[in-house]
Design a protein around this motif. Structure first.
Motif, PDB file in Angstrom:
ATOM      1  N   GLY A  62      -5.762   6.841  10.212  1.00  0.00           N
ATOM      2  CA  GLY A  62      -5.020   6.111   9.173  1.00  0.00           C
ATOM      3  C   GLY A  62      -5.962   5.339   8.266  1.00  0.00           C
ATOM      4  O   GLY A  62      -5.844   5.377   7.032  1.00  0.00           O
ATOM      5  N   LEU A  63      -6.931   4.647   8.894  1.00  0.00           N
ATOM      6  CA  LEU A  63      -7.903   3.867   8.112  1.00  0.00           C
ATOM      7  C   LEU A  63      -8.725   4.775   7.203  1.00  0.00           C
ATOM      8  O   LEU A  63      -8.934   4.483   6.028  1.00  0.00           O
ATOM      9  N   ARG A  64      -9.173   5.901   7.788  1.00  0.00           N
ATOM     10  CA  ARG A  64     -10.001   6.829   7.001  1.00  0.00           C
ATOM     11  C   ARG A  64      -9.219   7.427   5.850  1.00  0.00           C
ATOM     12  O   ARG A  64      -9.756   7.650   4.768  1.00  0.00           O
ATOM     13  N   SER A  65      -7.931   7.726   6.076  1.00  0.00           N
ATOM     14  CA  SER A  65      -7.142   8.369   5.024  1.00  0.00           C
ATOM     15  C   SER A  65      -6.959   7.430   3.829  1.00  0.00           C
ATOM     16  O   SER A  65      -6.857   7.875   2.687  1.00  0.00           O
ATOM     17  N   LEU A  66      -6.939   6.119   4.088  1.00  0.00           N
ATOM     18  CA  LEU A  66      -6.788   5.169   2.975  1.00  0.00           C
ATOM     19  C   LEU A  66      -8.112   4.924   2.262  1.00  0.00           C
ATOM     20  O   LEU A  66      -8.135   4.618   1.073  1.00  0.00           O
ATOM     21  N   GLY A  67      -9.209   5.021   3.019  1.00  0.00           N
ATOM     22  CA  GLY A  67     -10.514   4.752   2.413  1.00  0.00           C
ATOM     23  C   GLY A  67     -10.665   3.271   2.143  1.00  0.00           C
ATOM     24  O   GLY A  67      -9.799   2.462   2.475  1.00  0.00           O
ATOM     25  N   SER A  68     -11.787   2.924   1.500  1.00  0.00           N
ATOM     26  CA  SER A  68     -12.001   1.524   1.150  1.00  0.00           C
ATOM     27  C   SER A  68     -12.518   1.448  -0.281  1.00  0.00           C
ATOM     28  O   SER A  68     -12.520   2.448  -0.984  1.00  0.00           O
ATOM     29  N   GLY A  69     -12.939   0.280  -0.690  1.00  0.00           N
ATOM     30  CA  GLY A  69     -13.454   0.149  -2.055  1.00  0.00           C
ATOM     31  C   GLY A  69     -14.535  -0.895  -2.108  1.00  0.00           C
ATOM     32  O   GLY A  69     -14.628  -1.738  -1.210  1.00  0.00           O
ATOM     33  N   LYS A  70     -15.353  -0.823  -3.157  1.00  0.00           N
ATOM     34  CA  LYS A  70     -16.429  -1.805  -3.285  1.00  0.00           C
ATOM     35  C   LYS A  70     -16.158  -2.719  -4.469  1.00  0.00           C
ATOM     36  O   LYS A  70     -17.065  -3.106  -5.184  1.00  0.00           O
ATOM     37  N   ASN A  71     -14.894  -2.975  -4.742  1.00  0.00           N
ATOM     38  CA  ASN A  71     -14.577  -3.851  -5.864  1.00  0.00           C
ATOM     39  C   ASN A  71     -13.652  -4.967  -5.384  1.00  0.00           C
ATOM     40  O   ASN A  71     -13.363  -5.078  -4.202  1.00  0.00           O
ATOM     41  N   ARG A  72     -13.174  -5.766  -6.350  1.00  0.00           N
ATOM     42  CA  ARG A  72     -12.356  -6.917  -5.939  1.00  0.00           C
ATOM     43  C   ARG A  72     -11.009  -6.488  -5.358  1.00  0.00           C
ATOM     44  O   ARG A  72     -10.307  -7.263  -4.755  1.00  0.00           O
ATOM     45  N   ARG A  73     -10.660  -5.217  -5.566  1.00  0.00           N
ATOM     46  CA  ARG A  73      -9.409  -4.714  -4.993  1.00  0.00           C
ATOM     47  C   ARG A  73      -9.621  -4.145  -3.587  1.00  0.00           C
ATOM     48  O   ARG A  73      -8.700  -3.586  -3.007  1.00  0.00           O
ATOM     49  N   SER A  74     -10.844  -4.245  -3.058  1.00  0.00           N
ATOM     50  CA  SER A  74     -11.149  -3.674  -1.749  1.00  0.00           C
ATOM     51  C   SER A  74     -10.103  -4.112  -0.728  1.00  0.00           C
ATOM     52  O   SER A  74      -9.874  -5.312  -0.524  1.00  0.00           O
ATOM     53  N   PRO A  75      -9.442  -3.161  -0.049  1.00  0.00           N
ATOM     54  CA  PRO A  75      -8.403  -3.529   0.904  1.00  0.00           C
ATOM     55  C   PRO A  75      -8.927  -4.361   2.060  1.00  0.00           C
ATOM     56  O   PRO A  75      -8.208  -5.180   2.621  1.00  0.00           O
ATOM     57  N   ASP A  76     -10.205  -4.176   2.398  1.00  0.00           N
ATOM     58  CA  ASP A  76     -10.777  -4.964   3.496  1.00  0.00           C
ATOM     59  C   ASP A  76     -10.887  -6.435   3.103  1.00  0.00           C
ATOM     60  O   ASP A  76     -10.611  -7.334   3.891  1.00  0.00           O
ATOM     61  N   VAL A  77     -11.294  -6.657   1.843  1.00  0.00           N
ATOM     62  CA  VAL A  77     -11.396  -8.039   1.353  1.00  0.00           C
ATOM     63  C   VAL A  77      -9.997  -8.652   1.273  1.00  0.00           C
ATOM     64  O   VAL A  77      -9.764  -9.791   1.702  1.00  0.00           O
ATOM     65  N   VAL A  78      -9.038  -7.871   0.733  1.00  0.00           N
ATOM     66  CA  VAL A  78      -7.663  -8.366   0.592  1.00  0.00           C
ATOM     67  C   VAL A  78      -7.094  -8.734   1.967  1.00  0.00           C
ATOM     68  O   VAL A  78      -6.481  -9.779   2.141  1.00  0.00           O
ATOM     69  N   ARG A  79      -7.363  -7.886   2.944  1.00  0.00           N
ATOM     70  CA  ARG A  79      -6.849  -8.154   4.305  1.00  0.00           C
ATOM     71  C   ARG A  79      -7.529  -9.391   4.896  1.00  0.00           C
ATOM     72  O   ARG A  79      -6.861 -10.238   5.499  1.00  0.00           O
ATOM     73  N   ALA A  80      -8.847  -9.503   4.724  1.00  0.00           N
ATOM     74  CA  ALA A  80      -9.570 -10.678   5.269  1.00  0.00           C
ATOM     75  C   ALA A  80      -9.014 -11.959   4.663  1.00  0.00           C
ATOM     76  O   ALA A  80      -8.777 -12.951   5.362  1.00  0.00           O
ATOM     77  N   LEU A  81      -8.772 -11.935   3.357  1.00  0.00           N
ATOM     78  CA  LEU A  81      -8.231 -13.122   2.687  1.00  0.00           C
ATOM     79  C   LEU A  81      -6.825 -13.449   3.207  1.00  0.00           C
ATOM     80  O   LEU A  81      -6.496 -14.606   3.431  1.00  0.00           O
ATOM     81  N   ALA A  82      -6.024 -12.383   3.397  1.00  0.00           N
ATOM     82  CA  ALA A  82      -4.663 -12.597   3.878  1.00  0.00           C
ATOM     83  C   ALA A  82      -4.675 -13.180   5.293  1.00  0.00           C
ATOM     84  O   ALA A  82      -3.883 -14.068   5.612  1.00  0.00           O
ATOM     85  N   MET A  83      -5.606 -12.690   6.118  1.00  0.00           N
ATOM     86  CA  MET A  83      -5.696 -13.199   7.494  1.00  0.00           C
ATOM     87  C   MET A  83      -6.112 -14.677   7.484  1.00  0.00           C
ATOM     88  O   MET A  83      -5.571 -15.481   8.227  1.00  0.00           O
ATOM     89  N   ALA A  84      -7.054 -15.002   6.583  1.00  0.00           N
ATOM     90  CA  ALA A  84      -7.510 -16.391   6.500  1.00  0.00           C
ATOM     91  C   ALA A  84      -6.345 -17.295   6.079  1.00  0.00           C
ATOM     92  O   ALA A  84      -6.164 -18.399   6.595  1.00  0.00           O
ATOM     93  N   LYS A  85      -5.546 -16.780   5.162  1.00  0.00           N
ATOM     94  CA  LYS A  85      -4.409 -17.528   4.643  1.00  0.00           C
ATOM     95  C   LYS A  85      -3.386 -17.786   5.750  1.00  0.00           C
ATOM     96  O   LYS A  85      -2.763 -18.840   5.834  1.00  0.00           O
ATOM     97  N   ARG A  86      -3.211 -16.746   6.600  1.00  0.00           N
ATOM     98  CA  ARG A  86      -2.227 -16.871   7.688  1.00  0.00           C
ATOM     99  C   ARG A  86      -2.779 -17.694   8.851  1.00  0.00           C
ATOM    100  O   ARG A  86      -2.060 -17.994   9.787  1.00  0.00           O
ATOM    101  N   GLY A  87      -4.113 -17.981   8.763  1.00  0.00           N
ATOM    102  CA  GLY A  87      -4.737 -18.751   9.848  1.00  0.00           C
ATOM    103  C   GLY A  87      -4.972 -17.933  11.087  1.00  0.00           C
ATOM    104  O   GLY A  87      -5.025 -18.449  12.200  1.00  0.00           O
ATOM    105  N   ALA A  88      -5.071 -16.599  10.883  1.00  0.00           N
ATOM    106  CA  ALA A  88      -5.262 -15.704  12.043  1.00  0.00           C
ATOM    107  C   ALA A  88      -6.696 -15.784  12.551  1.00  0.00           C
ATOM    108  O   ALA A  88      -7.598 -16.076  11.800  1.00  0.00           O
TER     109      ALA A  88
END
Lengths: 162, 242
Positions: free
Chosen positions: B216-242
């Protein structure tokens, strides 16, 4: 813009003398700006960096950067077996090409309307008129085509980036 | 001879009928618009062909100018209006609206259906449009259906799972609705996730939470820009206090 264009179109159909030509070419101008603003609104929603692009860059971005992004996404979706998304992206690619073509067409006639007063508007029966053989009815309908294609592009973009 | 006349002559010598002179762009140097009268041959083919127009554009480009062709067909609007009328008249129960336009090889028809359109209905519409346009010596390039359902695709669901994982069905539904998708029911979403689980794109924990698999992760791929899903997820986790 569309409403103003239509008002000018009606006024041109009613008017007599030289003012008729001015109303008519202004209608073309407003219809063009209607197209431009609708696409600009779409661009702003897709990428804030595209919100301030110059007119001339619109076909380039639609045919270039945007289509490239969709083609890359189509490749990934095909690989992942998401054929529903592939269909949505293919529609968006066609919509981008159609929008680029319409933008060029509308911009071309807007240049004639604004900068070439010696190219007179041709009036025919039933209140119809054209400039460089482009009928005002076609310009009036640009808005509907743009709305359709914008929706298609936004739909694909949302599936990829929401 | 003025440059604009020179270019006009060049185009006319290639057998292309111009509607008046070339138009010079007001803001871009060396960019011109050529309004070209287009006719149809008996077999419906466009004259001049797109190939010929492209060849002329290339010649003009080598002369240091850019040329945009604006095609003029006298019966262009009538063809589109009548195609729309024929389809709506023949399928009043199934079509909400029709948007025919000219593509590069013929007429492209976009159909907005009233509901989900079965393949045989779409085929019948395609055939009706094809027959009608053939009668007018035009060709049908393609028929598309505009999607009014606004359901998330497999990729959109996987994106949301990646963002929230581990995520329970109810929270995923809330997230997808927040992303402006329509979710018909929890059953629909559960069925969709089940298909993703059976094809190894997601796993479901004992607690009922879904996460992406490596596939699943591979099929989505990632990105090296500000839209990078990994960055978006990390920020969301920080926001949730996870």
């Amino acid at each position: 813009m569309q409403a103003v264009g239509y008002l000018l179109q009606i006024e041109a159909q009613k008017a007599h003398g030289g003012v008729r030509d001015l109303y008519a070419r202004s209608a073309f101008n407003r219809y063009y700006y209607g197209v431009f603003l609708d696409i600009r609104r779409m661009f702003a929603g897709l990428d804030p960096g595209w919100a301030t692009l110059a007119h001339k860059a619109y076909p380039e971005v639609l045919d270039g950067k945007l289509t490239k992004k969709f083609k890359e996404a189509r490749r990934k979706a095909t690989k992942a077996g998401d054929f529903e998304l592939v269909d949505i992206i293919e529609a968006a690619i066609r919509a981008s090409a159609a929008l680029a073509k319409l933008m060029e067409r509308a911009y071309g006639i807007r240049v004639v309307a604004d900068y070439l007063p010696e190219e007179l508007v041709q009036f025919s029966g039933a209140g119809r008129f054209s400039l460089k053989s482009i009928d005002i009815t076609e310009a009036h309908n640009w808005e509907v085509d743009v709305a359709l294609w914008v929706k298609s592009i936004q739909s694909a973009w949302k599936q990829l980036h929401a | 001879m003025r440059e604009i006349d020179l270019l006009s002559t060049q185009i006319r010598e290639n057998g292309v009928v111009l509607v008046g002179d070339l138009v010079r762009d007001a803001t871009i140097e060396n960019k011109y618009y050529a309004f070209v009268q287009v006719t149809r041959r008996a077999d419906g083919a466009q004259n001049p062909t797109n190939y010929k127009l492209r060849t002329i554009s290339d010649i003009i480009e080598r002369l240091g100018a850019e040329l945009i062709f604006v095609l003029i067909e006298d019966d262009r609007q009538d063809v589109l209006v009548n195609t729309k009328a024929v389809l709506i008249r023949n399928f009043p129960e199934k079509i909400r609206n029709v948007f025919p336009t000219f593509g590069s090889r013929g007429v492209v028809v976009w159909i907005e259906p009233k509901g989900i359109l079965p393949a045989h209905d779409l085929e019948a519409m395609r055939s009706t449009a094809e027959d009608f346009l053939g009668f007018l010596k035009f060709s049908l390039e393609d028929v598309h259906v505009t999607s009014s359902e606004n359901l998330p695709t497999k990729t959109a669901c996987l994106n949301a799972v990646r963002f929230m994982a581990p995520v329970k069905l109810n929270d995923l539904r809330v997230e997808l609705v927040r992303r402006d998708f329509h979710i018909p029911s929890d059953e629909w979403l559960s069925h969709t996730l089940d298909k993703l689980r059976k094809t190894d794109y997601v796993v479901r924990s004992k607690s009922g939470a879904y996460s992406l698999t490596l596939l699943g992760l591979r099929s989505l791929g990632s990105g090296k820009n500000r839209r990078s899903p990994d960055v978006v997820r990390a920020l969301a986790m920080a926001k949730r206090g996870a």
